[in-house]
Design an enzyme around this catalytic site. Structure first.
Site, PDB file in Angstrom:
ATOM      1  N   LYS A 196      -9.978  13.705   0.986  1.00  0.00           N
ATOM      2  CA  LYS A 196      -8.894  12.837   0.436  1.00  0.00           C
ATOM      3  C   LYS A 196      -7.150  13.947   0.622  1.00  0.00           C
ATOM      4  O   LYS A 196      -7.123  15.326  -0.209  1.00  0.00           O
ATOM      5  CB  LYS A 196      -8.817  12.635  -1.214  1.00  0.00           C
ATOM      6  CG  LYS A 196      -7.297  11.313  -1.015  1.00  0.00           C
ATOM      7  CD  LYS A 196      -6.972  10.123  -1.809  1.00  0.00           C
ATOM      8  CE  LYS A 196      -6.419   9.637  -2.296  1.00  0.00           C
ATOM      9  NZ  LYS A 196      -5.819   8.580  -3.455  1.00  0.00           N
ATOM     10  N   ARG A 206       1.731   2.945  -1.855  1.00  0.00           N
ATOM     11  CA  ARG A 206       2.179   3.302  -3.341  1.00  0.00           C
ATOM     12  C   ARG A 206       3.278   1.312  -3.907  1.00  0.00           C
ATOM     13  O   ARG A 206       3.645   1.228  -4.728  1.00  0.00           O
ATOM     14  CB  ARG A 206       2.549   3.666  -2.946  1.00  0.00           C
ATOM     15  CG  ARG A 206       1.659   4.953  -3.114  1.00  0.00           C
ATOM     16  CD  ARG A 206       1.925   6.164  -2.933  1.00  0.00           C
ATOM     17  NE  ARG A 206       0.866   7.304  -3.346  1.00  0.00           N
ATOM     18  CZ  ARG A 206       1.109   8.611  -3.054  1.00  0.00           C
ATOM     19  NH1 ARG A 206       2.658   9.470  -2.737  1.00  0.00           N
ATOM     20  NH2 ARG A 206       0.326   9.234  -2.322  1.00  0.00           N
ATOM     21  N   LYS A 218       0.751  14.538  -5.605  1.00  0.00           N
ATOM     22  CA  LYS A 218       0.320  14.575  -5.945  1.00  0.00           C
ATOM     23  C   LYS A 218      -0.561  16.038  -5.019  1.00  0.00           C
ATOM     24  O   LYS A 218      -1.571  16.232  -5.330  1.00  0.00           O
ATOM     25  CB  LYS A 218      -0.228  12.979  -5.646  1.00  0.00           C
ATOM     26  CG  LYS A 218      -0.157  12.237  -5.794  1.00  0.00           C
ATOM     27  CD  LYS A 218      -0.683  10.891  -6.088  1.00  0.00           C
ATOM     28  CE  LYS A 218      -0.577   9.760  -6.485  1.00  0.00           C
ATOM     29  NZ  LYS A 218      -1.660   8.494  -6.567  1.00  0.00           N
ATOM     30  N   GLU A 234     -15.651  20.713  -0.829  1.00  0.00           N
ATOM     31  CA  GLU A 234     -15.317  19.125  -1.376  1.00  0.00           C
ATOM     32  C   GLU A 234     -16.105  18.432  -1.131  1.00  0.00           C
ATOM     33  O   GLU A 234     -17.294  17.434  -2.133  1.00  0.00           O
ATOM     34  CB  GLU A 234     -13.666  18.798  -1.051  1.00  0.00           C
ATOM     35  CG  GLU A 234     -12.659  19.104  -1.800  1.00  0.00           C
ATOM     36  CD  GLU A 234     -12.453  19.109  -3.239  1.00  0.00           C
ATOM     37  OE1 GLU A 234     -13.087  18.195  -3.879  1.00  0.00           O
ATOM     38  OE2 GLU A 234     -11.513  19.535  -3.836  1.00  0.00           O
ATOM     39  N   LYS A 249      -9.784  10.668   3.974  1.00  0.00           N
ATOM     40  CA  LYS A 249      -8.354  10.172   4.356  1.00  0.00           C
ATOM     41  C   LYS A 249      -7.103  10.836   3.628  1.00  0.00           C
ATOM     42  O   LYS A 249      -7.451  12.221   3.097  1.00  0.00           O
ATOM     43  CB  LYS A 249      -8.539   9.299   2.826  1.00  0.00           C
ATOM     44  CG  LYS A 249      -7.816   8.732   2.328  1.00  0.00           C
ATOM     45  CD  LYS A 249      -8.121   7.737   0.870  1.00  0.00           C
ATOM     46  CE  LYS A 249      -6.692   6.888   0.948  1.00  0.00           C
ATOM     47  NZ  LYS A 249      -6.397   6.868  -0.523  1.00  0.00           N
ATOM     48  N   SER A 275      -3.548   3.297   4.894  1.00  0.00           N
ATOM     49  CA  SER A 275      -1.844   1.767   5.056  1.00  0.00           C
ATOM     50  C   SER A 275       0.118   3.034   5.703  1.00  0.00           C
ATOM     51  O   SER A 275      -0.542   1.347   7.019  1.00  0.00           O
ATOM     52  CB  SER A 275      -0.917   1.559   3.543  1.00  0.00           C
ATOM     53  OG  SER A 275      -0.895   3.068   3.228  1.00  0.00           O
ATOM     54  N   TYR A 314      -7.494  -2.181   6.772  1.00  0.00           N
ATOM     55  CA  TYR A 314      -6.743  -3.364   7.333  1.00  0.00           C
ATOM     56  C   TYR A 314      -6.514  -4.057   7.980  1.00  0.00           C
ATOM     57  O   TYR A 314      -6.527  -5.058   8.426  1.00  0.00           O
ATOM     58  CB  TYR A 314      -5.077  -3.034   7.224  1.00  0.00           C
ATOM     59  CG  TYR A 314      -4.697  -1.820   5.272  1.00  0.00           C
ATOM     60  CD1 TYR A 314      -5.333  -2.621   4.090  1.00  0.00           C
ATOM     61  CD2 TYR A 314      -4.507  -1.212   5.504  1.00  0.00           C
ATOM     62  CE1 TYR A 314      -5.023  -1.663   2.724  1.00  0.00           C
ATOM     63  CE2 TYR A 314      -4.094  -0.193   4.010  1.00  0.00           C
ATOM     64  CZ  TYR A 314      -4.888  -0.714   3.528  1.00  0.00           C
ATOM     65  OH  TYR A 314      -4.939   0.307   2.046  1.00  0.00           O
TER      66      TYR A 314
HETATM   67  C1  PBG Z   1      -5.062   5.929  -5.631  1.00  0.00           C
HETATM   68  C2  PBG Z   1      -5.443   5.881  -3.758  1.00  0.00           C
HETATM   69  C3  PBG Z   1      -3.890   6.106  -3.027  1.00  0.00           C
HETATM   70  C4  PBG Z   1      -5.252   5.151  -1.408  1.00  0.00           C
HETATM   71  C5  PBG Z   1      -5.668   5.066  -2.140  1.00  0.00           C
HETATM   72  N1  PBG Z   1      -6.644   5.103  -3.358  1.00  0.00           N
HETATM   73  C6  PBG Z   1      -2.838   5.893  -2.988  1.00  0.00           C
HETATM   74  C7  PBG Z   1      -2.674   7.462  -3.024  1.00  0.00           C
HETATM   75  O1  PBG Z   1      -3.765   8.528  -3.430  1.00  0.00           O
HETATM   76  O2  PBG Z   1      -1.289   7.983  -3.665  1.00  0.00           O
HETATM   77  C8  PBG Z   1      -3.618   5.438  -0.247  1.00  0.00           C
HETATM   78  C9  PBG Z   1      -4.386   3.985   0.700  1.00  0.00           C
HETATM   79  C10 PBG Z   1      -3.514   3.480   1.782  1.00  0.00           C
HETATM   80  O3  PBG Z   1      -2.507   4.487   1.594  1.00  0.00           O
HETATM   81  O4  PBG Z   1      -3.956   2.636   2.142  1.00  0.00           O
HETATM   82  N2  PBG Z   1      -5.373   6.712  -5.730  1.00  0.00           N
END
Ligand code: PBG
Length: 324
Positions: A196, A206, A218, A234, A249, A275, A314
């Site tokens: 990720k 968010r 992050k 990983e 991701k 998203s 989505y």
């Molecule tokens: C939280 C999480 C996130 C997403 C899925 N789980 C956001 C982040 O890591 O800040 C993002 C999903 C998306 O953007 O569609 N840990």
């Protein structure tokens, strides 16, 4: 002109093109993310995700029934935690009567065969909006892992089929596996967000959960987008520690990573069409700059072609409708 081979022969009609297509989408490919809110009768459109909603549990259950009737078999749950329940321990995350736990039960009661996957990370529950517990401005790994184990066991107890840790702490897959086994949940799976990346494309998500980090970013736990080999390290570690499904991701800026992961592991690979990737297609379509349906199908096909066995998206309902 004499040509021994003419590649265009296999492109000359829709019939031949569809017969030799190497990649085909099906409802079996999709995982549907759902955003759940407290209350009743609530359906709030997410401003940066037009056409996508945060639903109260009653509406979520209706939605899940519809998804099942369309042939969609898996949902990935995210809840919006109210501000007064947020703190730095994230303890609402393992409240046996919390919104997530009630949601899992209600969905499994309504549609027992629907696979319920749950996001495991502290950010929606954290007063700092971080995926872990904060001490002196740092996100502390090992105590966060203990919290994630409690959270995972609590989701399993409520009936989750898969827990999906999205936090990127070190060692959490092994610890969660051990926690599940130790609590009698040997049938609960783990879909690990293994690779990720720290991505700007999470912005709209968010907004949806009001979970933006309160300070910093992050980057001390999510991966640097410059890196490829690290994604394999990983992912292999997560498989070793007991992940049933691994994930890359985001998806679109990381299609090379999806392929490399696919070639490196023998467990199913998922990818999260996140998203920001949704928002970009919606925005360009709204402007009349691209054809939305074509963009959806080309995007999802590219993610599958790259090597994803499963796609969290989505666009799942749209894709099923378009597939007919
Ligand atoms: C939280 C999480 C996130 C997403 C899925 N789980 C956001 C982040 O890591 O800040 C993002 C999903 C998306 O953007 O569609 N840990």
């Amino acid at each position: 002109m004499y040509l021994q081979r003419r590649n265009r022969i296999l492109r000359k009609s829709p019939a031949i093109r569809s017969m030799i297509a190497e990649t085909r989408l099906s409802p079996d490919d999709f995982i549907v993310p759902l955003f759940i809110d407290e209350g009743a009768g609530i359906k709030t459109e997410i401003p940066s995700m037009p056409g996508y909603y945060r639903n109260s549990l009653d509406n979520t259950v209706k939605e899940v029934k519809e998804l099942w009737s369309m042939g969609l078999k898996s949902v990935l749950l995210f809840i919006k935690c109210s501000d007064e329940l947020k703190d730095n321990t994230g303890k609402e995350a393992w409240n046996s009567d919390g919104l997530m736990q009630r949601s899992i039960k209600a969905i499994k009661d309504a549609v027992p065969e629907m696979l319920v996957m749950t996001d495991v990370a502290l950010d929606p529950y954290s007063s700092y909006g971080h995926d872990g517990i904060v001490e002196n401005g740092q996100i502390v790994n090992d105590i966060t892992v203990e919290a994630l184990v409690k959270m995972s066991v609590s989701h399993a107890q409520s009936g989750a089929d898969f827990v999906a840790p999205s936090d990127m702490m070190d060692g959490r897959i092994g610890a969660i596996r051990k926690g599940l086994e130790g609590s009698g949940f040997s049938n609960t799976g783990i879909m690990s967000y293994s690779a990720k990346y720290a991505s700007c494309f999470y912005g709209p998500f968010r907004d949806a959960l009001d979970s933006a980090p309160g300070f910093g970013d992050k980057k001390t736990y999510q991966m640097d987008y410059s890196n490829r080999v690290e994604a394999i390290r990983e992912t292999l570690m997560d498989v070793e520690e007991g992940a049933d499904i691994v994930m890359v991701k985001p998806a679109l800026s990381y299609l090379d990573i999806i392929r490399e992961v696919k070639n490196s592991v023998s467990v199913p690979v998922s990818a999260y069409n996140i998203s920001g990737e949704y928002a970009m297609i919606k925005a360009a379509a709204k402007m009349g700059w691209i054809n939305e349906e074509k963009a959806i199908m080309e995007t999802l096909t590219s993610i599958k072609r790259a090597g994803a066995d499963l796609i969290a998206t989505y666009f799942a309902k749209d894709a099923v409708r378009i597939l007919g």
